[in-house]
Design a protein around this motif. Structure first.
Motif, short mmCIF file in Angstrom:
data_model
loop_
_atom_site.label_atom_id
_atom_site.label_comp_id
_atom_site.label_asym_id
_atom_site.label_seq_id
_atom_site.Cartn_x
_atom_site.Cartn_y
_atom_site.Cartn_z
N ARG A 137 -58.03 -23.11 10.24
CA ARG A 137 -57.91 -21.66 10.46
C ARG A 137 -58.45 -20.89 9.25
NH1 ARG A 137 -52.12 -19.30 12.11
NH2 ARG A 137 -51.70 -19.63 9.89
N GLY B 116 -44.33 -10.30 15.58
CA GLY B 116 -43.64 -9.72 14.43
C GLY B 116 -44.64 -9.40 13.33
N SER B 117 -44.13 -8.96 12.17
CA SER B 117 -45.04 -8.59 11.08
C SER B 117 -45.72 -9.82 10.48
CB SER B 117 -44.27 -7.83 10.01
OG SER B 117 -43.26 -8.66 9.47
N THR C 17 -41.44 -17.19 15.38
CA THR C 17 -41.92 -18.45 14.84
C THR C 17 -43.02 -18.19 13.82
OG1 THR C 17 -43.70 -18.71 16.49
CG2 THR C 17 -41.54 -19.64 17.04
N1 PMP Z 1 -48.41 -13.64 13.19
C1 PMP Z 1 -48.68 -13.12 11.98
C2 PMP Z 1 -49.14 -11.70 11.89
C3 PMP Z 1 -48.54 -13.90 10.83
O1 PMP Z 1 -48.81 -13.39 9.62
C4 PMP Z 1 -48.08 -15.23 10.95
C5 PMP Z 1 -47.92 -16.09 9.73
N2 PMP Z 1 -49.10 -16.76 9.41
C6 PMP Z 1 -47.82 -15.73 12.23
C7 PMP Z 1 -48.00 -14.91 13.34
C8 PMP Z 1 -47.36 -17.15 12.43
O2 PMP Z 1 -48.39 -18.04 12.14
P1 PMP Z 1 -48.11 -19.52 11.68
O3 PMP Z 1 -47.13 -20.09 12.65
O4 PMP Z 1 -49.42 -20.19 11.74
O5 PMP Z 1 -47.56 -19.45 10.29
#
Ligand code: PMP
Length: 326
Positions: A90, A218-219, A278
């Motif tokens: 990513r 979420g944020s 999550t």
């Molecule tokens: N949405 C946002 C805006 C994020 O910043 C995150 C954290 N990276 C996630 C979703 C969750 O992503 P991940 O499960 O890959 O950490």
């Protein structure tokens, strides 16, 4: 992809014990680094305290940078970086979208991350790779970038309790204005606005809608709700496609739980039995209420709770051992 345990053994043989910084953490205050902390910066291992960055950098002025948030967990076989490949893939995707040069392979970044943990004496840690830009006040991406890898001990981002959440008046960025699926530093001013708003109003976290008024995320975490034993989450398009979200899909499949990706509104969520966020930093965080609408089921009786425990076991590689005990 090399195995974590092999990498760990190689590091043990290669580095002197004195090359491992003593890391301590004051539980009340987050210590991102101390005088011994070592980071990887542009090809070198350097003390965090001895690094510097330009005041004229494009990342500082315009928010052009890409990053990741990754966790490693202490296991019986040494620390295990959870889904390292997915995170570094990513990072490459984000860099590509912003035309940022990232001259390291996924395997190299993984190996360097294990070395980062080893050198800092960290096992349960949060790893932050950041690709940032140097001095440049133009609005065009330069060929040269800087690559930083640093790590610290970090509690679960949203804590261990269940959350009171508010629907934010700030929407997620329109996917036609940026690459929402890329993890770009500048995008996070949107998350900061939403978090500030929620915290100032006395809530724990914000829930953001997309430009059509559908629930997005979420944020700093993806969002799921459950209703009549089915899980629902926003489809890709207006969200960051979380790696934890993907892990929840995998675990749900193993449990035989149905997950539906669809557009829904806050009103749909008000009627739900339960909900959770999550994310790598937050892990699986239970939600108590949205806009003062309390969910029907206590968190401990939800599918989310089951998935949160399964997630904990998976990241700590405890499943096999649990299986043996049964
Ligand atoms: N949405 C946002 C805006 C994020 O910043 C995150 C954290 N990276 C996630 C979703 C969750 O992503 P991940 O499960 O890959 O950490």
């Amino acid at each position: 992809m090399p195995r974590a345990i092999d990498l760990w053994m190689v590091l043990r043989n290669r580095l002197e014990p004195s090359e491992r910084a003593a890391f301590f953490i004051d539980k009340k205050k987050i210590m991102y680094y101390n005088k011994n902390t070592v980071v990887y910066l542009d090809g070198k291992w350097v003390k965090s305290k001895e690094t510097s960055a330009s005041l004229y950098g494009q990342s500082l002025h315009y928010g052009l940078g890409v990053f990741e948030g990754i966790r490693s967990y202490k296991t019986e076989d040494g620390p295990m970086i959870f889904k390292a490949r997915e995170h570094f893939e990513r990072l490459h995707y984000s860099a590509r979208k912003m035309h940022i040069n990232l001259p390291y392979t996924v395997d190299e970044l993984t190996e360097l991350s294990y070395e980062l943990l080893y050198r800092n004496n960290l096992e349960d840690a949060y790893i932050r790779p950041l690709v940032y830009m140097g001095e440049n006040m133009s609005l065009q991406t330069d060929k040269q970038s800087h690559v930083l890898l640093c790590a610290w001990e970090w509690e679960r981002y949203l804590g261990d309790g269940q959350l009171n959440v508010m629907t934010s008046s700030f929407q997620r960025p329109n996917p036609k204005s940026c690459f929402v699926e890329a993890k770009v530093t500048g995008h996070y001013t949107n998350s900061i606005l939403a978090t500030n708003q929620a915290k100032r109003a006395g809530y724990d976290e914000a829930l953001l809608l997309d430009m059509n008024g559908h629930v997005a995320e979420g944020s700093g975490a993806n969002f799921f709700y459950e209703k009549d034993n089915i899980l629902f989450t926003a489809p890709k398009g207006n969200i960051l496609q979380g790696i934890t979200r993907q892990t929840i899909f995998e675990l749900a499949k193993e449990f035989g739980y149905q997950v539906v990706e669809k557009y829904f509104t806050p009103k749909d969520v008000y009627q739900a039995d339960g909900a959770f966020f999550t994310g790598t930093a937050a892990e699986v965080a239970g939600i108590k209420s949205i806009d003062y609408n309390y969910f029907k089921l206590p968190w401990e009786q939800t599918m989310g709770f089951e998935l949160a425990s399964a997630y904990k076991n998976r990241v700590q590689k405890k499943e096999y051992k649990n299986f043996e005990l049964v």
